[in-house]
Design a protein around this motif. Sequence first.
Motif, mmCIF file in Angstrom:
data_model
loop_
_atom_site.group_PDB
_atom_site.id
_atom_site.type_symbol
_atom_site.label_atom_id
_atom_site.label_comp_id
_atom_site.label_asym_id
_atom_site.label_seq_id
_atom_site.Cartn_x
_atom_site.Cartn_y
_atom_site.Cartn_z
ATOM 1 N N LYS A 90 0.840 -1.206 0.000
ATOM 2 C CA LYS A 90 0.000 0.000 0.000
ATOM 3 C C LYS A 90 0.873 1.253 0.000
ATOM 4 C CE LYS A 90 -3.488 2.385 2.806
ATOM 5 N NZ LYS A 90 -4.286 2.355 4.056
ATOM 6 N N ILE A 91 1.910 1.255 0.832
ATOM 7 C CA ILE A 91 2.816 2.418 0.901
ATOM 8 C C ILE A 91 3.585 2.566 -0.402
ATOM 9 C CG2 ILE A 91 4.864 3.346 2.048
ATOM 10 C CD1 ILE A 91 3.858 2.084 4.657
ATOM 11 N N GLN A 92 4.031 1.434 -0.979
ATOM 12 C CA GLN A 92 4.778 1.512 -2.238
ATOM 13 C C GLN A 92 3.914 2.025 -3.384
ATOM 14 O OE1 GLN A 92 6.253 -2.503 -2.625
ATOM 15 N NE2 GLN A 92 8.110 -2.088 -1.403
ATOM 16 N N ALA A 93 2.644 1.621 -3.419
ATOM 17 C CA ALA A 93 1.732 2.107 -4.465
ATOM 18 C C ALA A 93 1.504 3.612 -4.317
ATOM 19 C CB ALA A 93 0.403 1.356 -4.388
ATOM 20 N N GLY A 94 1.311 4.059 -3.069
ATOM 21 C CA GLY A 94 1.131 5.501 -2.835
ATOM 22 C C GLY A 94 2.384 6.274 -3.198
ATOM 23 N N THR A 95 3.569 5.685 -2.895
ATOM 24 C CA THR A 95 4.834 6.342 -3.234
ATOM 25 C C THR A 95 4.992 6.476 -4.746
ATOM 26 O OG1 THR A 95 5.858 5.447 -1.233
ATOM 27 C CG2 THR A 95 7.336 6.240 -2.945
ATOM 28 N N THR A 96 4.607 5.410 -5.479
ATOM 29 C CA THR A 96 4.686 5.442 -6.942
ATOM 30 C C THR A 96 3.846 6.592 -7.499
ATOM 31 O OG1 THR A 96 5.022 3.057 -7.061
ATOM 32 C CG2 THR A 96 4.218 4.143 -9.057
ATOM 33 N N ALA A 97 2.619 6.683 -7.022
ATOM 34 C CA ALA A 97 1.738 7.766 -7.482
ATOM 35 C C ALA A 97 2.321 9.125 -7.115
ATOM 36 C CB ALA A 97 0.348 7.600 -6.869
ATOM 37 N N LEU A 98 2.921 9.224 -5.920
ATOM 38 C CA LEU A 98 3.463 10.504 -5.459
ATOM 39 C C LEU A 98 4.674 10.919 -6.299
ATOM 40 C CD1 LEU A 98 3.112 12.702 -3.321
ATOM 41 C CD2 LEU A 98 4.701 11.440 -1.862
ATOM 42 N N ILE A 99 5.545 9.959 -6.640
ATOM 43 C CA ILE A 99 6.718 10.276 -7.473
ATOM 44 C C ILE A 99 6.269 10.791 -8.841
ATOM 45 C CG2 ILE A 99 8.701 9.279 -8.700
ATOM 46 C CD1 ILE A 99 9.073 7.392 -6.304
ATOM 47 N N THR A 100 5.273 10.121 -9.429
ATOM 48 C CA THR A 100 4.751 10.562 -10.733
ATOM 49 C C THR A 100 4.218 11.989 -10.642
ATOM 50 O OG1 THR A 100 4.120 8.285 -11.270
ATOM 51 C CG2 THR A 100 3.099 10.046 -12.563
ATOM 52 N N LEU A 101 3.429 12.232 -9.612
ATOM 53 C CA LEU A 101 2.838 13.566 -9.440
ATOM 54 C C LEU A 101 3.924 14.626 -9.265
ATOM 55 C CD1 LEU A 101 -0.238 14.417 -7.255
ATOM 56 C CD2 LEU A 101 1.823 15.808 -7.095
ATOM 57 N N ILE A 102 4.902 14.343 -8.402
ATOM 58 C CA ILE A 102 5.941 15.328 -8.097
ATOM 59 C C ILE A 102 6.798 15.623 -9.331
ATOM 60 C CG2 ILE A 102 8.093 15.677 -6.820
ATOM 61 C CD1 ILE A 102 6.728 14.342 -4.419
ATOM 62 N N MET A 103 7.121 14.586 -10.101
ATOM 63 C CA MET A 103 7.951 14.796 -11.294
ATOM 64 C C MET A 103 7.287 15.793 -12.261
ATOM 65 S SD MET A 103 9.353 11.001 -12.324
ATOM 66 C CE MET A 103 9.891 11.598 -13.942
ATOM 67 N N ILE A 104 6.006 15.552 -12.570
ATOM 68 C CA ILE A 104 5.321 16.429 -13.541
ATOM 69 C C ILE A 104 5.076 17.797 -12.932
ATOM 70 C CG2 ILE A 104 3.414 16.585 -15.185
ATOM 71 C CD1 ILE A 104 2.963 13.581 -14.807
ATOM 72 N N ALA A 105 4.738 17.840 -11.637
ATOM 73 C CA ALA A 105 4.492 19.129 -10.974
ATOM 74 C C ALA A 105 5.758 19.985 -10.953
ATOM 75 C CB ALA A 105 3.980 18.901 -9.557
ATOM 76 N N LEU A 106 6.922 19.343 -10.769
ATOM 77 C CA LEU A 106 8.189 20.084 -10.823
ATOM 78 C C LEU A 106 8.434 20.637 -12.228
ATOM 79 C CD1 LEU A 106 10.611 17.891 -8.667
ATOM 80 C CD2 LEU A 106 9.938 20.263 -8.211
#
Length: 824
Positions: free
Chosen positions: A716-732
Amino acid sequence: MANDEIDTVGTLPPTDVDVRTGLTSEQVARRRAEGRTNDVPSRASRSVRDIVRANVFTRINAILGVLLLIVLSTGSVVDGMFGLLIIANSAIGIIQETRAKRTLDQLAIVSQSQPVVRRDGTATAVAPSEVVIDEIIELGAGDQIVVDGTVVEGELLEIDESLLTGEADPVHKQPGDAVLSGSFVVSGSGAYRATKVGKDAYAAKLAEEASKFTLVHSELRSGVDKILKVITYMMVPAGVLIIYNQLFVSEQNLGSALNGMVAALVPMVPEGLVLMTSLAFAVGVIRLGRRQCLVQELPAIEGLARVDVVCADKTGTLTENGMRLAELRLLTTGAGGDETRVRDALAAMAGDDPRPNASVQAIAEAFDHDPGWTATGVAPFTSAKKWSGISYDGNGNWVLGAPDVLLDPASDDARTAEEIGAGGLRVLLLGEGDVPVDAAAAPGRVTPRALVVLEQRVRPDAADTLAYFAEQKVEVKVISGDNAVSVGAVAQSLGLPGGTRAVDARDLPDEPDALADVLEDSTTFGRVRPDQKRAMVGALQSRGHTVAMTGDGVNDVLALKDADIGVSMGSGSPATRAVAQIVLLDNSFATLPYVVGEGRRVIGNIERVSNLFLTKTVYSVLLALLVGLSGVAAQLFHFDPMPYPFLPRHVTIAAWFTIGIPAFILSLAPNNERARTGFVPRVMRFAIPSGLVIGVATFVAYALVYAGPDQTETQKIQAGTTALITLIMIALWVLAIVARPYVWWKIVLLAGSVAGYLVLFSVPFCREFFKLDPSNVAATTTAFVCGGVGIVLVEVGWWVSGRLHGEKRRLFSLPESPAGSDGS
């Protein structure tokens, strides 16, 4: 307020007030004790209580406060970190607005017009708030009426009430006539008794009608308010959908469901947008205050950013206020034309003028003797007739004014005056009329006696200021009441385009469309009447121009009021300072580029940070809808539903380095691009596509690694981390686009943001505290691939949007210009 109230005839003062000596100190003290003073709070500044209330009780704080209570009710204090935003938003807003208020209040005291009152037989200048009922207040040309009253003395006293009634023609006032606060003296002199003070005064009642006094519309603030309303309405269905998915579809416990709902809703709130808007305006006020610039209406900063035409008076704006006598050229000799008599006439006229303007002051300095002549009639100067005069018992009827008005333009004397004026000098004619100056037929037939040549020094910084405006594609129109040839000479010496083709305003068409055509083709105008200045501003506005008007004389008041932005010099008449949105207390035209630059910084930077905040809102709403709808689809088509991927702490750190800190820095950074209309559509053109890409890419990345309802806590934590990395990359990458064009400090800012996230994802304590686990190579690779695709789509979208809407795109800044550009 009804017109019959305006026309009411006042009553003469009561017997206990001596008009000649005014109130006694004892009478003033008694009236103060009774509270009968003119203590009206300034509308330019809010009280500290109002500032605190406005920054604490906001729509944003209310939404975040409710969400914070929900999270705290689940026992997860860490996930309530976003509640610190309430404190930060309120504290920063209060501190900056209080600083701005202090700056405004201090400058307002300096700028405040001080009426002259008679007390104990002495004329004394006092603050408007110190005026009491029954006060005897003296009047002269350019003075503003600060309270309602009744005229007790009047010598050719003419009051302009157009700001109150809309009537263009000045009203002649005699003893017994009523005068209203908010009007101003056009010509003549006199005195009046205060009959209504404080909130009872006419202008104080009108001040409650914002439309009368608030001349500046803020597209930024209205746009932000419109966006916030839409977001508020969107949050309700999104919240319902998420809570339904969490509780009934994913079958999570109440605490997890509420945390998921809050995590979905918090990023929808553009919590920093209102703060950054207020902060940018407040800092703008403080910065301009340091340059001795008083902003009387905050949105005026924004308005100046949109200005593309500046109408400037010559005297006091392009030239310095002071003058000196350069030459006295006699035109006739004998029969009253000898030099001694001419000098005596000039000395007498200058000495008898109770309110001398700059020209008369220069004459008074040159001819300071007293010939002992006795005045029998007076005709004060007005901008409409362009001359003044005094009749003397046994010594003739003397007039002083514009040669091209008092003389036949074809005469040799008129041609001589024009030749002298062509050198940029101010030329006045001294002549003798054959009728008394206060007669209806005045000035009658004028016999020219002498040309009074006055020298004005061009401001040393005027040429640089005009060059700045030319570089910034802002047109400058010189509009002056002086002789057109003289005005043209000054404009030409400063390198103003079209200065050699000065237009005499007496030849201008009255029809607005034809007038606008002339204004589009010409830059320099002389012999402009006050009503023409107003008409010229209107004609420019009719062609879509945003017009700033600068001025310092009573003849500029109507044009200042009608202009999009009115700018008054600090040494200007009280009336001009009262109607202007911006007052240059240092009397320097060269301050105006800094004011324009500050406006551009404010509006440009707010648009930048709006792109960031609204992109976050769009992707947050979309992600919530996708998760919620997937739950509905899971029930319909019988597949495993997905819970919301993030905890509230995740959305908090996602905004730290993509929006929060960078937005704060960008909102205060230099920016010299001219503002354009269409703030909301332009922001939406960027925020909606970018937000859609981030929302879809994040959802896809999460869906690809989601292990189903039976997933372990680690999965569950790894799935949330994956989504967060994707979001942060594009947001940056969105931040990188918004920061363009790049200069060195922006590149450092971007590098710092990336470094911040590297620390969060690599330091063990941070990973554990924020529940981050990028150790699953397959899942993290998925995140990078989805993020990379999203970056490409956002970048392509930015370039395509620029091509479609004709907007120039640059990666790096052009070299800095010397005229105040910052390269942003």
